[in-house]
Design a protein around this motif. Structure first.
Motif: not given
Length: 597
Positions: A37, A40, A42, A47, A49, A75
């Motif tokens: 990952a 990231n 939101d 979400i 990634v 997640a």
């Protein structure tokens, strides 16, 4: 990056595709990806990634309507560098969301399942290209540093170059042979790393500074064409292009002349460079050692720019400036460089350059500035006649804006001073040095005189063959003796060095005697070689390329530490493992050693 055969790459793994593989042609496919990952985000309940592996990265979209509640919660709490396995469907991005700077920028993967394979604590630095983290920290956490795309690219480039070299040499009939790592200690110019022998108390192995003697004995053994990508070890002071353990491409051939070796090497380098997308025109230019020293002050000239050294000894031999006149009249030389564009530097800026001269053995540094406004500034101008001044300006091709820097000393010192100043000024003035330039430096002298040790030393190494016309002067006038030695220079670095070797035992003994070894020492250190030479060893020669330096230059880096997976610092230590480290009293006892610190 070379394209992978992804079908083979994905065949034996937990994924069906890599993170840098998917394109618009994969739209609608169900895939499994694995990786780290990276970033990231939101965005209003969705979400995003960025999942990264060594081939690149793919944007993953985690939609609460498409995954389980547990997977969505996972997640939501992903940390950077968590290791993931993602199942999902490839889909096209919206037109306004396409990322043209990203290889996979036309698509994204809508996740249907997400699994954390391992978590990660917060990394000590960002896994990004171009980070400003200090080198020691990067080396302490080297496995994290290697995850950065540019570091992987360096190692991938190294792999491609090594494979291309192997292919090119194999096609020319060379046989790859491994030579010993534990060997005997022989005087080869640098300090050995030594290893105590437990079965033979009081005796030691030495790690090889190069496979030189072994490859010559392979020629005695009839192998005829040998190569090895060899690990070598030298206990010497380190710098950006030097490590205590390094890798060289070691090559030796029987029944050859120096022209044969150099032509073969040009062809191999041409094919190797082509394999990584670099055009190398061949044949390469050849420059005699004496010319390289005269024009550039060193035997590894960067020929991509001018600012060459000019000998003005005859112009200043009778000048009123006693520093120049006394050197010129006592057998020394006076030389200068023209740093075009530095004529308006302040006196303070110019005089700071004297420290570079002093580090290289000079007692001081004279200078003349020709400003863009037409002024001529210098503490030494008053000592010159009008004729001498005019001759100096003509010899140095002076224009407004030029800065002349001088060195007056023994040839070795004057050349070293101006060579260092030339490179410094090229950096300071941002003189263009684009692309790569390779050149052979040939016709090396056989010997040099070591002022510190007060004895003769080999300019290249003691196994180089003396030029046939100079054989009768080996003992009577060693410094006039030439050798069949050659270096290939790339962008101001010695990329490789080689020679035609001595294949006669009596000649080898003569050379070693000039270097100050007694017959007893010769038999003790080199008896095995002399025995081989006395038993029908054919004429032979070869070359060794510094693989680390080659990759550094091709990658456009300033240090070989950037192209070695696990390098040492400038103090020869490894911050990651703690090497070198203390050993136990029991270990010392097993090899009959005691410390005396």
């Amino acid at each position: 990056m070379t394209d992978y055969d992804y079908s083979l790459m994905n065949e034996y793994s937990m994924h069906t595709a890599t993170c840098g593989q998917l394109r618009a042609s994969n739209d609608g496919e169900n895939v499994v990806l694995t990786g780290w990952a990276w970033h990231n985000r939101d965005h209003g309940g969705l979400i995003f990634v960025d999942l990264r592996d060594r081939t690149g990265y793919t944007q993953i979209v985690v939609d609460p309507d498409c995954v389980s509640a547990d997977d969505f919660a996972t997640a939501e709490h992903l940390g950077r560098e968590f290791v993931l396995r993602v199942e999902g469907t490839v889909r096209m991005r919206a037109a306004d969301a396409v990322n043209p700077d990203m290889a996979t920028g036309e698509i994204e993967v809508l996740a249907s399942a997400l699994q954390v394979l391992n978590t990660s604590v917060t990394p000590p630095f960002s896994i990004e290209d171009g980070i400003e983290t200090d080198e020691t920290t990067r080396m302490k956490w080297r496995y994290l540093d290697l995850r950065r795309p540019e570091m992987y690219e360096n190692l991938h480039l190294r792999h491609r170059v090594a494979q291309a070299l192997r292919r090119a040499l194999d096609e020319r009939g060379f046989v790859e042979v491994e030579t010993p790592i534990l060997a005997n200690s022989t005087p080869e110019g640098a300090r050995d790393y030594i290893v105590p022998s437990r079965p033979s108390p009081g005796t030691f192995y030495a790690l090889p500074q190069s496979p030189q003697q072994f490859k010559q004995m392979l020629m005695a053994g009839g192998i005829e064409r040998y190569f090895q990508i060899a690990r070598c070890f030298r206990d010497e002071d380190l710098r950006a292009d030097r490590q205590p353990e390094f890798t060289q491409v070691d090559i030796e051939m029987s029944f050859v002349t120096e022209d044969d070796v150099m032509t073969m090497m040009e062809d191999v380098l041409h094919e190797t460079f082509a394999a990584v997308g670099v055009d190398l025109p061949v044949p390469l230019a050849r420059m005699p050692y004496a010319e390289a020293m005269d024009r550039y002050g060193c035997d590894r000239p960067d020929v991509r720019f001018g600012m060459e050294l000019v000998d003005i000894t005859d112009i200043v031999k009778d000048t009123g400036f006693k520093v120049f006149a006394s050197v010129a009249q006592s057998g020394g030389i006076v030389k200068a460089i023209n740093a075009k564009g530095a004529g308006d530097w302040s006196r303070g800026e110019v005089e700071k350059l004297a420290s570079i001269a002093e580090v290289n053995g000079a007692k001081g540094m004279a200078w003349v500035a020709f400003t863009t406004g037409g002024e001529e500034k210098s503490p030494i101008k008053k000592f010159f006649t009008d004729e001498e001044w005019a001759a100096l300006k003509q010899a140095m091709d002076v224009e407004p804006g030029d800065l002349l820097l001088f060195a007056a000393d023994k040839p070795a010192v004057a050349n070293a001073v101006l060579s260092a100043l030339r490179l410094h000024m090229a950096d300071a003035l941002d003189v263009p040095r684009e692309g790569h330039a390779l050149v052979w430096v040939v016709d090396f002298p056989m010997f040099k005189y070591d002022e510190d040790e007060k004895k003769y030393a080999a300019e290249h190494h003691p196994f180089s063959q003396v030029r046939r016309e100079d054989l009768d002067r080996v003992e009577s006038d060693p410094l006039s003796v030439g050798s069949y030695a050659y270096d290939v220079v790339m962008d101001g670095y010695e990329l490789g060095g080689g020679s035609i070797r001595i294949h006669d035992a009596d000649e080898q003994r003569r050379i070693l005697r000039v270097l100050g070894l007694t017959d007893e020492e010769i038999d003790d250190k080199f008896g095995h070689m002399l025995n081989a030479l006395a038993l029908g060893t054919p004429p032979h020669g070869g070359i060794a390329l510094g693989l680390d330096r080659l990759i550094m230059l091709l990658a456009g880096k300033d240090s070989i530490r950037d192209v070695i997976a696990f390098p040492k610092t400038s103090s020869a230590s490894d911050p990651m493992t703690g090497a070198p480290s203390a050993v136990s009293a029991r270990q010392l006892k097993e090899v009959d050693l005691k410390l005396n610190l």
